[in-house]
Design a protein around this motif. Structure first.
Motif, PDB file in Angstrom:
ATOM      1  N   VAL A 172       7.665  -4.103   9.281  1.00  0.00           N
ATOM      2  CA  VAL A 172       6.813  -2.945   8.967  1.00  0.00           C
ATOM      3  C   VAL A 172       7.643  -1.830   8.344  1.00  0.00           C
ATOM      4  CG1 VAL A 172       5.293  -1.174   9.921  1.00  0.00           C
ATOM      5  CG2 VAL A 172       5.161  -3.520  10.789  1.00  0.00           C
ATOM      6  N   ARG A 173       8.829  -1.600   8.897  1.00  0.00           N
ATOM      7  CA  ARG A 173       9.700  -0.544   8.367  1.00  0.00           C
ATOM      8  C   ARG A 173      10.040  -0.805   6.903  1.00  0.00           C
ATOM      9  NH1 ARG A 173      13.652  -1.093  11.721  1.00  0.00           N
ATOM     10  NH2 ARG A 173      15.021  -2.299  10.359  1.00  0.00           N
ATOM     11  N   LEU A 174      10.403  -2.054   6.582  1.00  0.00           N
ATOM     12  CA  LEU A 174      10.749  -2.393   5.208  1.00  0.00           C
ATOM     13  C   LEU A 174       9.533  -2.350   4.292  1.00  0.00           C
ATOM     14  CD1 LEU A 174      13.302  -5.281   5.820  1.00  0.00           C
ATOM     15  CD2 LEU A 174      13.781  -2.953   5.102  1.00  0.00           C
ATOM     16  N   ARG A 175       8.352  -2.714   4.812  1.00  0.00           N
ATOM     17  CA  ARG A 175       7.134  -2.614   4.017  1.00  0.00           C
ATOM     18  C   ARG A 175       6.831  -1.148   3.693  1.00  0.00           C
ATOM     19  NH1 ARG A 175       2.767  -5.856   2.962  1.00  0.00           N
ATOM     20  NH2 ARG A 175       3.655  -7.495   4.270  1.00  0.00           N
ATOM     21  N   VAL A 176       6.997  -0.283   4.698  1.00  0.00           N
ATOM     22  CA  VAL A 176       6.795   1.152   4.477  1.00  0.00           C
ATOM     23  C   VAL A 176       7.759   1.670   3.407  1.00  0.00           C
ATOM     24  CG1 VAL A 176       7.085   3.434   5.529  1.00  0.00           C
ATOM     25  CG2 VAL A 176       5.816   1.653   6.740  1.00  0.00           C
ATOM     26  N   ALA A 177       9.030   1.295   3.525  1.00  0.00           N
ATOM     27  CA  ALA A 177      10.030   1.756   2.558  1.00  0.00           C
ATOM     28  C   ALA A 177       9.696   1.262   1.151  1.00  0.00           C
ATOM     29  CB  ALA A 177      11.424   1.273   2.975  1.00  0.00           C
ATOM     30  N   TRP A 178       9.253   0.003   1.054  1.00  0.00           N
ATOM     31  CA  TRP A 178       8.906  -0.561  -0.257  1.00  0.00           C
ATOM     32  C   TRP A 178       7.726   0.207  -0.880  1.00  0.00           C
ATOM     33  CZ3 TRP A 178      11.118  -4.006  -3.448  1.00  0.00           C
ATOM     34  CH2 TRP A 178      10.349  -4.476  -4.517  1.00  0.00           C
ATOM     35  N   MET A 179       6.707   0.447  -0.079  1.00  0.00           N
ATOM     36  CA  MET A 179       5.521   1.137  -0.586  1.00  0.00           C
ATOM     37  C   MET A 179       5.854   2.567  -1.015  1.00  0.00           C
ATOM     38  SD  MET A 179       2.838  -0.277   2.291  1.00  0.00           S
ATOM     39  CE  MET A 179       1.335   0.402   1.608  1.00  0.00           C
ATOM     40  N   TYR A 180       6.776   3.191  -0.283  1.00  0.00           N
ATOM     41  CA  TYR A 180       7.112   4.593  -0.576  1.00  0.00           C
ATOM     42  C   TYR A 180       8.025   4.708  -1.796  1.00  0.00           C
ATOM     43  CZ  TYR A 180       8.605   9.417   0.294  1.00  0.00           C
ATOM     44  OH  TYR A 180       8.874  10.760   0.178  1.00  0.00           O
ATOM     45  N   TYR A 181       9.108   3.919  -1.826  1.00  0.00           N
ATOM     46  CA  TYR A 181      10.114   4.077  -2.873  1.00  0.00           C
ATOM     47  C   TYR A 181       9.801   3.284  -4.142  1.00  0.00           C
ATOM     48  CZ  TYR A 181      13.140   6.512   0.411  1.00  0.00           C
ATOM     49  OH  TYR A 181      13.657   7.414   1.296  1.00  0.00           O
ATOM     50  N   VAL A 182       9.202   2.113  -4.000  1.00  0.00           N
ATOM     51  CA  VAL A 182       8.965   1.253  -5.154  1.00  0.00           C
ATOM     52  C   VAL A 182       7.561   1.456  -5.724  1.00  0.00           C
ATOM     53  CG1 VAL A 182       8.900  -1.119  -6.000  1.00  0.00           C
ATOM     54  CG2 VAL A 182      10.648  -0.425  -4.336  1.00  0.00           C
ATOM     55  N   GLU A 183       6.547   1.429  -4.826  1.00  0.00           N
ATOM     56  CA  GLU A 183       5.176   1.567  -5.299  1.00  0.00           C
ATOM     57  C   GLU A 183       4.764   3.014  -5.514  1.00  0.00           C
ATOM     58  OE1 GLU A 183       2.487  -0.664  -2.889  1.00  0.00           O
ATOM     59  OE2 GLU A 183       3.813  -2.408  -2.795  1.00  0.00           O
ATOM     60  N   GLY A 184       5.522   3.951  -4.945  1.00  0.00           N
ATOM     61  CA  GLY A 184       5.245   5.367  -5.172  1.00  0.00           C
ATOM     62  C   GLY A 184       4.056   5.911  -4.403  1.00  0.00           C
ATOM     63  N   LEU A 185       3.652   5.254  -3.312  1.00  0.00           N
ATOM     64  CA  LEU A 185       2.549   5.746  -2.510  1.00  0.00           C
ATOM     65  C   LEU A 185       2.981   6.949  -1.676  1.00  0.00           C
ATOM     66  CD1 LEU A 185       0.964   2.420  -1.174  1.00  0.00           C
ATOM     67  CD2 LEU A 185       0.423   3.678  -3.264  1.00  0.00           C
ATOM     68  N   ILE A 221       0.209   5.404   2.714  1.00  0.00           N
ATOM     69  CA  ILE A 221       0.833   4.294   3.445  1.00  0.00           C
ATOM     70  C   ILE A 221       0.255   4.196   4.855  1.00  0.00           C
ATOM     71  CG2 ILE A 221       3.001   3.420   4.396  1.00  0.00           C
ATOM     72  CD1 ILE A 221       4.408   4.825   2.037  1.00  0.00           C
ATOM     73  N   ALA A 222       0.121   5.345   5.509  1.00  0.00           N
ATOM     74  CA  ALA A 222      -0.428   5.366   6.864  1.00  0.00           C
ATOM     75  C   ALA A 222      -1.836   4.776   6.892  1.00  0.00           C
ATOM     76  CB  ALA A 222      -0.443   6.805   7.395  1.00  0.00           C
ATOM     77  N   GLU A 223      -2.645   5.119   5.886  1.00  0.00           N
ATOM     78  CA  GLU A 223      -4.019   4.616   5.833  1.00  0.00           C
ATOM     79  C   GLU A 223      -4.046   3.116   5.572  1.00  0.00           C
ATOM     80  OE1 GLU A 223      -8.096   5.343   3.213  1.00  0.00           O
ATOM     81  OE2 GLU A 223      -6.475   6.829   3.181  1.00  0.00           O
ATOM     82  N   LYS A 224      -3.223   2.640   4.634  1.00  0.00           N
ATOM     83  CA  LYS A 224      -3.219   1.224   4.286  1.00  0.00           C
ATOM     84  C   LYS A 224      -2.723   0.346   5.426  1.00  0.00           C
ATOM     85  CE  LYS A 224      -2.827   1.546  -0.748  1.00  0.00           C
ATOM     86  NZ  LYS A 224      -4.006   0.682  -1.040  1.00  0.00           N
ATOM     87  N   LEU A 225      -1.748   0.834   6.178  1.00  0.00           N
ATOM     88  CA  LEU A 225      -1.159   0.027   7.249  1.00  0.00           C
ATOM     89  C   LEU A 225      -1.768   0.301   8.612  1.00  0.00           C
ATOM     90  CD1 LEU A 225       2.651   0.078   6.286  1.00  0.00           C
ATOM     91  CD2 LEU A 225       0.899  -1.619   5.709  1.00  0.00           C
ATOM     92  N   GLY A 226      -2.628   1.326   8.688  1.00  0.00           N
ATOM     93  CA  GLY A 226      -3.273   1.635   9.952  1.00  0.00           C
ATOM     94  C   GLY A 226      -2.327   2.193  10.993  1.00  0.00           C
ATOM     95  N   ILE A 227      -1.368   2.977  10.548  1.00  0.00           N
ATOM     96  CA  ILE A 227      -0.424   3.619  11.465  1.00  0.00           C
ATOM     97  C   ILE A 227      -0.433   5.118  11.207  1.00  0.00           C
ATOM     98  CG2 ILE A 227       1.054   1.594  11.694  1.00  0.00           C
ATOM     99  CD1 ILE A 227       2.907   2.735   9.610  1.00  0.00           C
ATOM    100  N   GLY A 228       0.146   5.889  12.112  1.00  0.00           N
ATOM    101  CA  GLY A 228       0.171   7.332  11.970  1.00  0.00           C
ATOM    102  C   GLY A 228       1.167   7.798  10.916  1.00  0.00           C
TER     103      GLY A 228
END
Length: 346
Positions: A32-45, A50-57
């Motif tokens: 999950v941590r690496l998915r968050v990092a990918w979405m933030y740094y690579v996908e630019g979300l 990110i919180a909404e897509k992954l269902g986390i705070g």
């Protein structure tokens, strides 16, 4: 910008249902941590997206991003060059006879200088390191920052040698700790100086080298391909002075002897010569004369408070690779021009 997706946080199952469950939880967290990092740094979300897509705070997203950077699972580097920095690099190479100069853009505040130069140092090492290479390393805040941008990979027959004994009271800036972490990035053999940075007498130093196995480390250091070093200054809050090895009285006497800086506790004057002081005879480090004979001699330091020490330190080891920041580079050239009539080109 590059992102490492190597499954950080993996661990071997220790046996038993409880250990297996803990391992599975650790792996899920890492994914999950690496998915968050990918979405933030690579996908630019955004963090909210990110919180909404992954269902986390959102707080969890912020924590995962910070953890990924802290664990060096994410590395950020900007490709390209700043024309002013490139011009300074060429001037430094010409004026000081360097094989290579690397100048980083001036950071937003002076307290970010070590981070900026350290980042460039890690990138430089990542580019040049190869199989069958031996590197001697010093210590300091700037070099510790370089660990964050090392491109970690397994290499064959790489040796890392600590050029200075340990600092017993230090944590983050211990020479032994830096050498070990550096070696770990490349699965390299690490050779530590199993002694304190400063000993009580010349006789103790001689005994440690001749009778306690350190002669092998000293001989190994004479065959290094490269030395990676930084420069210290004589200010009370500098890294070299911070840990109690040099007392206030010793610091004062070193300054009276002409010392303006040090490399691995080898104190030198403004002309790049070691000062005549007892500490220089008691330091457990590879001699500067041996460093000077190595093929590649890298200094990574910056800051206006280090300009004079950098000028002299470059002479002391006959530096042929310099990594510094923009303002320091410009000032080095100014100071060199002011001194040029009285000296030949470096």
């Amino acid at each position: 910008m590059a992102s490492e997706r190597d499954g950080g946080g993996r661990s071997e199952t220790a046996g038993g249902r409880g250990a297996a469950g803990k391992d599975a939880s650790t792996r899920r967290t890492a994914r999950v941590r690496l998915r968050v990092a990918w979405m933030y740094y690579v996908e630019g979300l955004t963090q909210n997206e990110i919180a909404e897509k992954l269902g986390i705070g959102r707080v969890t997203v912020v924590r995962y991003i910070a953890d990924a950077k802290r664990q060096r699972e994410v590395k950020i580097w900007i490709e390209g060059s700043v024309s002013e920095c490139v011009a300074l690099e060429r001037q430094l190479e010409q004026v000081f006879g360097l094989d290579e100069a690397i100048v980083v853009p001036e950071p937003s505040s002076p307290d970010k200088i070590a981070v900026s130069i350290g980042a460039a140092t890690g990138e430089y090492i990542s580019e040049i390191i190869h199989d069958d290479m031996s590197i001697g390393v010093g210590w300091g805040a700037t070099l510790m920052e370089s660990l964050a941008t090392l491109s970690r990979r397994e290499l064959s027959n790489v040796q890392i040698v600590s050029l200075l004994g340990g600092i017993t009271k230090a944590k983050r800036y211990n020479p032994s700790e830096f050498a070990w972490l550096f070696a770990s990035a490349y699965d390299a053999d690490c050779y530590l100086m199993a002694a304190p940075a400063l000993v009580d007498s010349v006789e103790t130093k001689r005994a440690l080298i001749e009778r306690c196995g350190l002669d092998d480390t000293f001989r190994r250091a004479e065959r290094l391909d490269m030395a990676l070093l930084s420069v210290g200054v004589m200010m009370p809050d500098s890294t070299s002075m911070r840990f109690g090895f040099v007392s206030p009285e010793d610091r004062a006497s070193l300054i009276r002897a002409g010392a303006i800086g040090d490399i691995c506790y080898n104190f030198f004057d403004a002309e790049g010569n070691l000062v005549d002081h007892p500490i220089n005879h008691r330091v457990m480090s590879i001699p500067m004369a041996a460093i000077k004979r190595l093929p590649r001699r890298v200094l990574a330091s910056g800051g206006m408070d280090k300009v004079d020490a950098l000028l002299a330190g470059m002479k002391l080891i006959d530096c042929n690779v310099l990594i510094t920041n923009e303002a320091t580079a410009a000032e080095l050239l100014v100071r060199r021009d002011l001194r040029a009539p009285n000296e030949t080109a470096a």
